[in-house]
Design an enzyme around this catalytic site. Structure first.
Site, mmCIF file in Angstrom:
data_model
loop_
_atom_site.group_PDB
_atom_site.id
_atom_site.type_symbol
_atom_site.label_atom_id
_atom_site.label_comp_id
_atom_site.label_asym_id
_atom_site.label_seq_id
_atom_site.Cartn_x
_atom_site.Cartn_y
_atom_site.Cartn_z
ATOM 1 N N ARG A 140 -3.773 -13.953 -1.572
ATOM 2 C CA ARG A 140 -3.900 -14.121 -0.126
ATOM 3 C C ARG A 140 -4.508 -15.480 0.233
ATOM 4 N NH1 ARG A 140 -1.796 -9.615 1.611
ATOM 5 N NH2 ARG A 140 -2.315 -7.637 0.596
ATOM 6 N N GLY B 128 -6.175 -3.903 -7.374
ATOM 7 C CA GLY B 128 -7.311 -3.046 -7.049
ATOM 8 C C GLY B 128 -6.870 -1.727 -6.450
ATOM 9 N N SER C 292 0.825 -1.209 0.000
ATOM 10 C CA SER C 292 0.000 0.000 0.000
ATOM 11 C C SER C 292 0.858 1.259 0.000
ATOM 12 C CB SER C 292 -0.922 0.004 1.221
ATOM 13 O OG SER C 292 -1.841 -1.051 1.174
ATOM 14 N N ASP D 127 -7.424 -7.576 5.019
ATOM 15 C CA ASP D 127 -6.605 -8.420 4.158
ATOM 16 C C ASP D 127 -6.051 -9.644 4.878
ATOM 17 O OD1 ASP D 127 -6.934 -6.897 1.873
ATOM 18 O OD2 ASP D 127 -5.216 -5.612 2.309
ATOM 19 N N ARG E 23 1.616 4.346 -3.177
ATOM 20 C CA ARG E 23 1.457 5.772 -2.901
ATOM 21 C C ARG E 23 2.772 6.521 -3.048
ATOM 22 N NH1 ARG E 23 -2.344 2.825 -0.351
ATOM 23 N NH2 ARG E 23 -4.372 3.755 0.183
ATOM 24 N N ARG F 20 -14.069 -5.695 -10.210
ATOM 25 C CA ARG F 20 -13.959 -4.868 -9.001
ATOM 26 C C ARG F 20 -14.810 -3.613 -9.123
ATOM 27 N NH1 ARG F 20 -9.055 -6.564 -6.357
ATOM 28 N NH2 ARG F 20 -9.585 -5.162 -4.640
#
Length: 425
Positions: free
Chosen positions: A386, A93, A24, A311, A28, A121
């Site tokens: 996952r 996503g 994540s 998650d 960014r 999605r």
């Protein structure tokens, strides 16, 4: 599709591990570096395919990227321009949602596509606030699903309350807000990951943060110089594996444990896990986590706790399958719109290897074995990284090996998982 065999770790999991850089944060960092005025240096970037697609994307927008043998990269950003090609986010996503907001601030047309999973999605949750800001968003079913066409530029600020807790939606709106006239405010009823806010502040953006409220204004960003911390979602696989595999004593170093990312640790503690958190570094929100085998008991996971561990639910379900009693995961309907329907795929995978679980409308119930090893067997990861890694964890504590079909999905986030398993098993 590839198949992976996860073998029982007969002597437990031992040693010390460094997990990949947080996915994540990596997304960014790249997007902010590409808009920053100057050259950013990023070390420890996630090496999975998801982040690689975002790296390709910022180059398509005109950022110049230097890659070094050490794994570090330098990004010369500035003023992104309309890409001359379609942007492929692969399986990410996070990538497509954040890029939608980021591209809304770029004059011109951006086309965002992905794989079959991405095509399912929901994107209306991002398209709606961006349209309110002045962007034009087109896609299948009126912008509900990708591919997306983003016509950006000439944005104005809005105040937007996120209807479903989502750091991706919050991040997309804030990334658009740094290119908009006036103030852009995002309100949320449950705290979600704060990576966008942290990194915008680090880049010198005009941003103010208070509980449940974030406001940004048009900003010229300063370049980043950052070491991306270890991904807690990846660390969770090893911590759960150590908790459920007899003889284990495993340490995972420099893991991000900041706001809304370490909820899985509290769940495991409630279940009786032997976990120690040390070497805490508040400045970088990192910690070292040591986990040892211990008998587990059931718990309930619901409410505002869910966004802090959404998650990690597939691997927590593995812990629940080996615990004593009934564990309930509720208020987690967001699981249905991940890389797979993770409610259905987690239940199916556990059932395939001797676990007992049942789906609910907003989550699942898992009945534990009381510490007895699961039988093992063959599972289908449903194209979801996952689910694949959670079943690898199950294999380490099962009576017989677990064969995982669709293992290639792990390349999206953790290409070295097999190597790390061999290192510590």
């Amino acid at each position: 599709m590839t198949t992976y065999l996860s073998e029982r770790a007969k002597n437990g999991l031992k040693g010390r591990l460094h997990v990949p850089g947080d996915k994540s944060i990596s997304h960014r960092c790249l997007l902010l570096a590409a808009k920053a005025d100057g050259t950013s240096t990023i070390r420890g970037l996630s090496e999975g395919h998801d982040v690689a697609h975002t790296l390709d994307a910022i180059e398509a927008f005109g950022a110049e990227v230097d890659r070094f043998a050490t794994g570090a990269i330098r990004v010369r950003g500035g003023s992104p321009s309309e890409p001359q090609t379609v942007i492929d986010v692969g399986n990410s996503g996070t990538g497509i949602r954040l890029l939608s907001g980021w591209a809304a601030g770029v004059d011109g047309v951006t086309v965002l596509v992905g794989d079959k999973s991405i095509a399912r999605r929901p994107m209306d949750r991002v398209a709606e606030p961006l349209r309110q800001m002045g962007a034009r968003i087109d896609g299948r079913e009126g912008g509900r699903f990708p591919p997306l066409v983003v016509r950006g530029g000439s944005l104005h600020g809005i105040e937007y309350r996120v209807p479903v807790p989502s750091a991706q939606v919050k991040g997309a709106v804030l990334l658009a807000g740094i290119s908009a006239d006036g103030a852009t405010t995002v309100l949320e009823d449950a705290t979600t990951r704060i990576h966008t806010e942290e990194l915008l502040a680090q880049c010198g953006a005009d941003i103010s943060v208070s509980p449940g409220r974030v406001t940004v204004r048009r900003s010229v960003l300063s370049p980043l110089d950052i070491d991306v911390p270890g991904d807690p979602s990846q660390a969770a696989f090893w911590i759960v594996a150590a908790c459920v595999t007899p003889g284990s004593d495993l340490t995972v170093e420099r893991v991000y444990t900041g706001v809304a990312r370490a909820g899985f640790l509290e769940v495991l503690r409630r279940m009786g896990a032997d976990i120690q958190v040390t070497d805490e570094d508040p400045a970088n929100s990192t910690s070292t986590i040591r986990a040892r085998y211990s008998p587990l008991t059931s718990t309930r996971v619901d409410g505002t706790e869910v966004p802090t561990l959404i998650d990690e639910i597939p691997v927590l379900a593995v812990a629940a399958a080996l615990a004593d009693g009934e564990t309930v995961f509720a208020d987690a309907s967001e699981l249905k719109v991940k890389e797979s329907d993770r409610i259905a795929s987690t239940v199916a995978a556990l059932s395939s290897i001797g676990g007992t679980a049942e789906p609910r409308d907003d989550g699942l119930v898992v009945w534990g074995s009381g510490g007895k090893p699961l039988a093992g067997g063959a599972v289908d990861a449903a194209g979801d990284h996952r689910i694949a890694m959670a079943m690898a964890v199950a294999g380490m504590a099962s009576a017989s090996r677990v064969s995982i079909e669709g293992w290639d999905s792990v390349m999206t986030s953790y290409p070295d998982f097999e190597q790390d398993q061999r290192r510590c098993a």
